[in-house]
Scaffold this motif. Structure first.
Motif, PDB file in Angstrom:
ATOM      1  N   ARG A  86       4.802   5.192   2.139  1.00 12.04           N
ATOM      2  CA  ARG A  86       5.530   5.725   0.921  1.00 12.04           C
ATOM      3  C   ARG A  86       6.943   5.576   0.548  1.00 12.04           C
ATOM      4  N   ASP A 100       0.976  -1.255   0.140  1.00 10.67           N
ATOM      5  CA  ASP A 100      -0.009  -0.046  -0.100  1.00 10.67           C
ATOM      6  C   ASP A 100       0.895   1.282  -0.042  1.00 10.67           C
ATOM      7  N   TYR A 101       1.222   1.819  -1.096  1.00 13.00           N
ATOM      8  CA  TYR A 101       2.214   2.874  -1.186  1.00 13.00           C
ATOM      9  C   TYR A 101       1.681   4.093  -0.417  1.00 13.00           C
ATOM     10  N   ARG A 102       0.375   4.357  -0.314  1.00 15.81           N
ATOM     11  CA  ARG A 102      -0.140   5.536   0.209  1.00 15.81           C
ATOM     12  C   ARG A 102      -0.038   5.425   1.839  1.00 15.81           C
ATOM     13  N   ALA A 103       0.055   4.308   2.330  1.00 14.94           N
ATOM     14  CA  ALA A 103       0.109   3.857   3.709  1.00 14.94           C
ATOM     15  C   ALA A 103       1.757   4.029   4.047  1.00 14.94           C
ATOM     16  N   ASP A 142       0.598  -5.594   2.468  1.00 17.17           N
ATOM     17  CA  ASP A 142      -0.740  -5.016   3.101  1.00 17.17           C
ATOM     18  C   ASP A 142      -1.891  -5.795   2.361  1.00 17.17           C
ATOM     19  N   PHE A 143      -1.470  -6.450   0.847  1.00 16.90           N
ATOM     20  CA  PHE A 143      -2.540  -7.208   0.298  1.00 16.90           C
ATOM     21  C   PHE A 143      -2.267  -8.463  -0.059  1.00 16.90           C
TER      22      PHE A 143
END
Length: 306
Positions: free
Chosen positions: A68, A63-66, A108-109
């Motif tokens: 960075r 999750d790049y936004r979580a 994350d996924f």
């Protein structure tokens, strides 16, 4: 190999991998009190000679936004983009003994997809055992040996090294899922949960990393580097002890933690009590007085994204 491409990429020249090697797992994220796992990842990547086996695709698991990635701004242009790495490498310990290491961030996924890919690789290389480490905060004193809770299907390790055996439900990590799947397949598997003093859980606590590496050694026989961490820990503890000795209230709270810990491990009538009894001091009470020192420690946010 069906998982290549979207899931992981093998190197152009795959190294020759002997069968029966131990697999060491160190994934940063949710259960990393004291930055124990982050420091283990650093030790394995910086002090151990290794060769890539599989690089997992960030686009599938991160999750790049979580978390960075870091990029450098040099006056008038961007450079040095540093995406985190989730990888398996072939490594050699300080005695030349080979092992496989799965290190990096917790996905994350795609947990099931990730676990299936790891197990497929493990079966392909016929690994001999799996050992993974993580750390949780507990109301225990830093002046006593750092304990562990051990799980998995290696009963001899559980019996010898598990100081706390709760019956509870906990939020799962992908490490737990790996342990479950490997145990179900009959692969010798051990998890060491480090019980880190709660008031040091947000610091980069070298003793936690030392204990993690020692636990890996216990389970796998690998000789892993700890000397730099031991030196850092001496300095860390000297400064923490200085802060506590200068404050009578902190010293009293620490003494209470030591008393409860000693009663627990020595089999007194309080042995049945939980480590997290309500009358133990809170993390905030002790950490507040240490905040000035701990704030000077290097941050670990970027390490947890690795």
């Amino acid at each position: 190999m069906p998982w290549t491409g979207d899931v992981f990429t093998p190197p152009a020249e795959l190294p020759t991998i002997p069968t029966g090697l131990p697999l060491v797992v160190a994934l940063t994220g949710f259960t990393d009190a004291g930055s124990a796992v982050s420091q283990v990842v650093d030790a394995l990547r910086e002090r151990i000679v290794s060769t890539p086996v599989a690089l997992f695709a960030n686009d599938a698991f991160l999750d790049y936004r979580a978390r960075r990635p870091v990029i450098s701004f040099d006056a008038d242009h961007l450079s040095d983009y540093r995406p985190p790495r989730l990888e398996i490498v072939l490594a050699s310990d300080e005695m030349g003994k080979q092992f496989l290491a799965l290190t990096g961030y917790e996905p994350d996924f795609g947990w099931e997809m990730f676990v299936a890919a790891v197990i497929e690789l493990a079966e392909r290389y016929q690994i001999g055992s799996v050992t993974w480490v993580h750390a949780i905060a507990m109301p225990v004193p830093h002046t006593r040996p750092l304990g562990t809770t051990v799980s998995g299907n290696r009963e001899e390790l559980v019996e010898a090294h598990s100081v706390w055996r709760p019956h509870t439900q906990v939020p799962a990590t992908v490490g737990h899922l790996l342990e479950l799947r490997f145990s179900e397949s009959g692969t010798p598997t051990a998890s060491f949960v480090l019980l880190v003093p709660h008031y040091l859980a947000d610091a980069e606590y070298p003793a936690a990393a030392i204990r993690a590496l020692e636990s890996i050694t216990i389970a796998s026989g690998l000789a892993l580097p700890t000397e730099d961490l031991r030196e850092a820990n001496r300095d860390f503890l000297a400064k923490v002890d200085e802060q506590i000795s200068a404050n009578d209230e902190l010293a009293t709270m620490l003494q209470n933690l030591e008393t409860r810990y000693d009663q627990y491990v020595q089999g007194s009538p309080l042995r049945a009590a939980s480590f997290d009894d309500e009358d133990l001091p809170s993390a905030d009470e002790l950490a507040a007085e240490l905040e000035r020192y701990l704030a000077t420690r290097p941050g670990d946010d970027d390490k947890r994204s690795r």
